[in-house]
Design a protein around this motif. Sequence first.
Motif, PDB file in Angstrom:
ATOM      1  N   TYR A 298     -19.216 -24.218 -61.277  1.00  0.00           N
ATOM      2  CA  TYR A 298     -20.048 -24.403 -60.101  1.00  0.00           C
ATOM      3  C   TYR A 298     -19.509 -25.588 -59.300  1.00  0.00           C
ATOM      4  O   TYR A 298     -18.875 -26.487 -59.833  1.00  0.00           O
TER       5      TYR A 298
ATOM      6  N   GLN B  20     -21.314 -28.526 -56.690  1.00  0.00           N
ATOM      7  CA  GLN B  20     -22.618 -29.056 -56.321  1.00  0.00           C
ATOM      8  C   GLN B  20     -22.448 -29.970 -55.129  1.00  0.00           C
ATOM      9  O   GLN B  20     -21.730 -30.966 -55.196  1.00  0.00           O
TER      10      GLN B  20
ATOM     11  N   GLY C 182     -27.319 -27.417 -53.456  1.00  0.00           N
ATOM     12  CA  GLY C 182     -27.552 -27.091 -54.849  1.00  0.00           C
ATOM     13  C   GLY C 182     -26.280 -26.693 -55.572  1.00  0.00           C
ATOM     14  O   GLY C 182     -25.176 -27.044 -55.169  1.00  0.00           O
ATOM     15  N   LEU C 183     -26.441 -25.913 -56.627  1.00  0.00           N
ATOM     16  CA  LEU C 183     -25.312 -25.442 -57.415  1.00  0.00           C
ATOM     17  C   LEU C 183     -24.890 -24.063 -56.913  1.00  0.00           C
ATOM     18  O   LEU C 183     -25.717 -23.149 -56.826  1.00  0.00           O
TER      19      LEU C 183
ATOM     20  N   PHE D  99     -34.121 -29.152 -61.146  1.00  0.00           N
ATOM     21  CA  PHE D  99     -33.767 -27.869 -60.562  1.00  0.00           C
ATOM     22  C   PHE D  99     -34.520 -26.749 -61.267  1.00  0.00           C
ATOM     23  O   PHE D  99     -34.627 -26.753 -62.491  1.00  0.00           O
TER      24      PHE D  99
ATOM     25  N   PHE E 161     -29.842 -21.059 -58.639  1.00  0.00           N
ATOM     26  CA  PHE E 161     -30.466 -22.379 -58.682  1.00  0.00           C
ATOM     27  C   PHE E 161     -31.131 -22.727 -57.362  1.00  0.00           C
ATOM     28  O   PHE E 161     -30.644 -22.383 -56.287  1.00  0.00           O
ATOM     29  N   GLY E 162     -32.223 -23.449 -57.466  1.00  0.00           N
ATOM     30  CA  GLY E 162     -32.837 -24.035 -56.292  1.00  0.00           C
ATOM     31  C   GLY E 162     -32.089 -25.291 -55.877  1.00  0.00           C
ATOM     32  O   GLY E 162     -31.182 -25.747 -56.554  1.00  0.00           O
ATOM     33  N   GLY E 163     -32.480 -25.856 -54.741  1.00  0.00           N
ATOM     34  CA  GLY E 163     -31.780 -27.006 -54.193  1.00  0.00           C
ATOM     35  C   GLY E 163     -32.051 -28.318 -54.899  1.00  0.00           C
ATOM     36  O   GLY E 163     -31.287 -29.272 -54.746  1.00  0.00           O
ATOM     37  N   GLY E 164     -33.128 -28.403 -55.677  1.00  0.00           N
ATOM     38  CA  GLY E 164     -33.418 -29.623 -56.427  1.00  0.00           C
ATOM     39  C   GLY E 164     -34.477 -30.488 -55.781  1.00  0.00           C
ATOM     40  O   GLY E 164     -34.596 -30.546 -54.550  1.00  0.00           O
TER      41      GLY E 164
END
Lengths: 113, 114
Positions: free
Chosen positions: A35, A37, A42-43, B89, B104-107
């Motif tokens: 990934y 980031q 995000g990832l 996350f 995944f969400g943005g956090g």
Amino acid sequence: DVKVTQSSRYLVKRTGEKVFLECVQDMDHENMFWYRQDPGLGLRLIYFSYDVKMKEKGDIPEGYSVSREKKERFSLILESASTNQTSMYLCASRYAGLGYEQYFGPGTRLTVT
Amino acid sequence: GESVGLHLPTLSVQEGDNSIINCAYSNSASDYFIWYKQESGKGPQFIIDIRSNMDKRQGQRVTVLLNKTVKHLSLQIAATQPGDSAVYFCAETEPPNAGNMLTFGGGTRLMVKP
């Protein structure tokens, strides 16, 4: 405990250089992932591998390639680094047969100048 | 496309208070959800997961709630401590999918004030 290690924590490369990021896991996991980031994004999945010598493109494979010659090692290659590839790179692995949890390495912060 | 997102990018709480971090997801077919914690300079670390056949799951000081009707997920941290300061996350997956990939969400950044 699962341990995922990445070859470098910090890396600075010049535009046009070929860059290798290495990831090693010690739990005999079949699946491995790369990934990137970025703040606010995000990832994002670059590539993943089901098993040895197998690879699949993720969401953002452009400018990257991967290699999985051994089960424990998954390499990410930037053939010709560009400044927009400056990012945090995270490797993860998971056991194919149990759950969906991915175990992450500490990350490599790559800066391309 | 389908995505996982978060309502609050930053949450600041007093030490000892409870924290609630929210996550909205858009893929109604998602049936597995994970919360990760990422401390500064480290990779994401698994906290807790939940399957869609459950509404609630508890761990040590953490509880995840799933509301499938409104496609909402939350992480509750009881008696928040300074060591809880991190980015959290949520992630979801719709098995079986190629590689059992997580989205995944943005956090959300959780800041704990002493």
